[in-house]
Enzyme design. Structure first.
Site, PDB file in Angstrom:
ATOM      1  N   SER A  11       0.868  -1.189   0.000  1.00 44.17           N
ATOM      2  CA  SER A  11       0.000   0.000   0.000  1.00 44.17           C
ATOM      3  C   SER A  11       0.894   1.226   0.000  1.00 44.17           C
ATOM      4  CB  SER A  11      -0.877   0.072   1.257  1.00 44.17           C
ATOM      5  OG  SER A  11      -1.489   1.359   1.350  1.00 44.17           O
TER       6      SER A  11
ATOM      7  N   TYR B 143      -6.820   6.350   2.418  1.00 43.21           N
ATOM      8  CA  TYR B 143      -5.868   5.533   3.182  1.00 43.21           C
ATOM      9  C   TYR B 143      -6.494   5.086   4.506  1.00 43.21           C
ATOM     10  CZ  TYR B 143      -1.388   4.307   5.412  1.00 43.21           C
ATOM     11  OH  TYR B 143      -0.356   3.657   6.052  1.00 43.21           O
TER      12      TYR B 143
ATOM     13  N   LYS C 212      -7.748   1.258   5.377  1.00 46.21           N
ATOM     14  CA  LYS C 212      -7.070   0.451   6.408  1.00 46.21           C
ATOM     15  C   LYS C 212      -8.100  -0.053   7.411  1.00 46.21           C
ATOM     16  CE  LYS C 212      -2.615   0.654   5.331  1.00 46.21           C
ATOM     17  NZ  LYS C 212      -1.859  -0.531   4.932  1.00 46.21           N
TER      18      LYS C 212
HETATM   19  P1  NAD Z   1       6.346   1.948   0.879  1.00 44.87           P
HETATM   20  O1  NAD Z   1       5.628   2.920   0.011  1.00 44.87           O
HETATM   21  O2  NAD Z   1       7.815   2.103   1.045  1.00 44.87           O
HETATM   22  O3  NAD Z   1       6.067   0.463   0.389  1.00 44.87           O
HETATM   23  C1  NAD Z   1       4.835   0.039  -0.081  1.00 44.87           C
HETATM   24  C2  NAD Z   1       5.076  -0.963  -1.210  1.00 44.87           C
HETATM   25  O4  NAD Z   1       3.806  -1.506  -1.643  1.00 44.87           O
HETATM   26  C3  NAD Z   1       5.720  -0.338  -2.450  1.00 44.87           C
HETATM   27  O5  NAD Z   1       6.847  -1.081  -2.845  1.00 44.87           O
HETATM   28  C4  NAD Z   1       4.613  -0.391  -3.506  1.00 44.87           C
HETATM   29  O6  NAD Z   1       5.118  -0.479  -4.820  1.00 44.87           O
HETATM   30  C5  NAD Z   1       3.831  -1.614  -3.058  1.00 44.87           C
HETATM   31  N1  NAD Z   1       2.446  -1.629  -3.541  1.00 44.87           N
HETATM   32  C6  NAD Z   1       1.493  -0.669  -3.376  1.00 44.87           C
HETATM   33  N2  NAD Z   1       0.345  -1.045  -3.953  1.00 44.87           N
HETATM   34  C7  NAD Z   1       0.551  -2.283  -4.482  1.00 44.87           C
HETATM   35  C8  NAD Z   1      -0.268  -3.202  -5.207  1.00 44.87           C
HETATM   36  N3  NAD Z   1      -1.552  -2.939  -5.495  1.00 44.87           N
HETATM   37  N4  NAD Z   1       0.276  -4.385  -5.582  1.00 44.87           N
HETATM   38  C9  NAD Z   1       1.570  -4.678  -5.282  1.00 44.87           C
HETATM   39  N5  NAD Z   1       2.391  -3.850  -4.613  1.00 44.87           N
HETATM   40  C10 NAD Z   1       1.888  -2.660  -4.224  1.00 44.87           C
HETATM   41  O7  NAD Z   1       5.597   2.014   2.303  1.00 44.87           O
HETATM   42  P2  NAD Z   1       6.052   1.398   3.712  1.00 44.87           P
HETATM   43  O8  NAD Z   1       6.374   2.517   4.608  1.00 44.87           O
HETATM   44  O9  NAD Z   1       7.035   0.311   3.504  1.00 44.87           O
HETATM   45  O10 NAD Z   1       4.659   0.787   4.205  1.00 44.87           O
HETATM   46  C11 NAD Z   1       4.403  -0.616   4.090  1.00 44.87           C
HETATM   47  C12 NAD Z   1       3.065  -0.929   4.743  1.00 44.87           C
HETATM   48  O11 NAD Z   1       3.069  -0.528   6.119  1.00 44.87           O
HETATM   49  C13 NAD Z   1       1.886  -0.217   4.085  1.00 44.87           C
HETATM   50  O12 NAD Z   1       0.767  -1.070   4.097  1.00 44.87           O
HETATM   51  C14 NAD Z   1       1.652   0.955   5.007  1.00 44.87           C
HETATM   52  O13 NAD Z   1       0.313   1.396   4.954  1.00 44.87           O
HETATM   53  C15 NAD Z   1       1.994   0.365   6.359  1.00 44.87           C
HETATM   54  N6  NAD Z   1       2.385   1.391   7.337  1.00 44.87           N
HETATM   55  C16 NAD Z   1       3.601   2.018   7.261  1.00 44.87           C
HETATM   56  C17 NAD Z   1       3.932   2.998   8.196  1.00 44.87           C
HETATM   57  C18 NAD Z   1       5.277   3.677   8.216  1.00 44.87           C
HETATM   58  O14 NAD Z   1       5.486   4.548   9.067  1.00 44.87           O
HETATM   59  N7  NAD Z   1       6.223   3.368   7.369  1.00 44.87           N
HETATM   60  C19 NAD Z   1       2.998   3.373   9.194  1.00 44.87           C
HETATM   61  C20 NAD Z   1       1.765   2.732   9.199  1.00 44.87           C
HETATM   62  C21 NAD Z   1       1.465   1.737   8.277  1.00 44.87           C
END
Ligand code: NAD
Ligand code: UDP
Length: 323
Positions: free
Chosen positions: A85, A157, A161
């Site tokens: 995501s 978003y 979620k």
């Molecule tokens: P990021 O953007 O670095 O990584 C997300 C990855 O998901 C990307 O590589 C993207 O290409 C891939 N992606 C998106 N949609 C896709 C689809 N339909 N099919 C296949 N791949 C897809 O983000 P992150 O920080 O690594 O976050 C990872 C997860 O953790 C997410 O679900 C995010 O909502 C959740 N999250 C992250 C944080 C944070 O602080 N980093 C906080 C809360 C939740």
């Protein structure tokens, strides 16, 4: 580290920041990892370490679609970590439809695949502190239902979620699938997207370039910053624990900092001469955020171990090396 020897593990979003670190940790724990990503906002460079392992494979696919369309025939995973995501506000606002689909339809599709192929598999869903919206309870425990705008610029978003969590609950109750939810609070570290617009990459890039740090609003809003290694350890503990079947757990660092404090720390640690420029606060930007981690502490014996100074130093080093 936990033992995943011989387990077939899917990581969606594997080319992203958290997903790629999760792949590395799982490979170290001897799992057979299948990473899936459509690269909408990730980079295959993040997988350069994982790709050195024989037990790693990668499929470029959109996980909002049916897994039957991209998984090898009759592939039966033992674990699915659904982390695909967009996560950065400017990016999910650029891709609102893709964002709500991957968290709702993507979660539904993956869980229905498990119902059909391996109902005893475990499913771990990456939820977020955003389910608490602009919280009226502080710090936020898992029992708080949140204060979310259902139709604002962050809703694609936040609400998807929340829907993803609903879909996990339905599959736990109606199909007896073991679904585990992790509510992640702001996490940072090496491989976070340099240009993805989040606070840490923005401030570090600006400080290293000697440009003003762009503080939105007064800078008095708060966030709690968790280092990636702490987060990954918590996610894997939650995934394997016998105590957290179908549980929802907050993971984050309870140290609460204002945006201005984060800016000062980064200016200090990069030894930068950057100033601060104040820009407009985006709509619906939550005023404060701090996890209540007592549930993770009591069920998983998990607390963050990496100080913000150490975590920032490692992240600054990563950005310096990127050039
Ligand atoms: P990021 O953007 O670095 O990584 C997300 C990855 O998901 C990307 O590589 C993207 O290409 C891939 N992606 C998106 N949609 C896709 C689809 N339909 N099919 C296949 N791949 C897809 O983000 P992150 O920080 O690594 O976050 C990872 C997860 O953790 C997410 O679900 C995010 O909502 C959740 N999250 C992250 C944080 C944070 O602080 N980093 C906080 C809360 C939740
Ligand atoms: N922020 C900021 N300047 C930036 C990027 C973000 O002041 O260049 C602020 C933003 O307004 C928010 C906080 O930092 O209050 C965290 O923003 P981020 O986009 O990293 O994640 P969020 O927690 O809002 O999802």
């Amino acid at each position: 580290m936990m033992n995943f020897k011989g387990k077939r593990v899917i990581v969606t979003g594997s080319a992203g920041f958290i997903g790629s670190h999760l792949c590395d940790a799982l490979l170290q724990s001897e799992a057979e990892v299948l990473g899936i990503d459509n690269l909408i906002c990730g980079s295959e460079n993040n997988l350069s370490n994982a790709k050195k392992h024989q037990s790693f494979s990668f499929i470029n696919a959109d996980v909002s679609l049916s897994p039957a369309s991209y998984l090898p025939h009759n592939y039966r995973p033992d674990y699915v970590f659904h982390f695909a995501s967009p996560a950065s506000p400017p990016i999910y606002q650029k891709y609102p439809i893709e964002t709500y689909l991957v968290n709702s339809q993507g979660t539904h599709q993956l869980l229905q695949y498990l119902v059909a192929k391996n109902p005893s598999a475990r499913f771990v869903f990456a939820s977020t502190s955003e389910v608490y919206g602009n919280p009226t309870v502080h710090p936020q425990p898992e029992s708080y239902w949140g204060n979310v705008n259902p139709n604002g610029i962050r809703s694609c978003y936040d609400e998807s979620k929340r829907m993803g969590e609903t879909i996990c609950g339905v599959h736990a109750r109606s199909f007896a699938i073991d679904t585990r939810i992790v509510r992640i609070f702001n996490t940072y570290g090496p491989r976070i997207g340099k240009d993805d617009g989040r606070i840490i990459p923005n401030f570090i890039s600006q400080a290293l370039a000697g440009e003003p740090l762009t503080v939105y609003g007064s800078g008095k809003q708060t966030r709690s910053l968790c280092y990636i290694d702490d987060l990954v350890r918590g996610i894997l503990l939650h995934a394997v624990s016998e105590k957290t079947k179908n549980e929802t757990i907050n993971l984050g660092n309870p140290l609460e900092l204002t945006v201005l404090e984060i800016a000062s720390l980064i200016i200090k640690q990069t030894r930068s001469s950057s100033s601060i420029s104040y820009l407009t606060l985006p709509l619906d930007d939550p005023e404060r955020r701090k996890p209540d981690i007592s549930k993770a502490q009591s069920l998983l014996s998990w607390i963050p171990e990496v100080s913000v100074e150490t975590g920032l130093q490692k992240t600054i080093q990563y950005f310096t090396n990127l050039g």
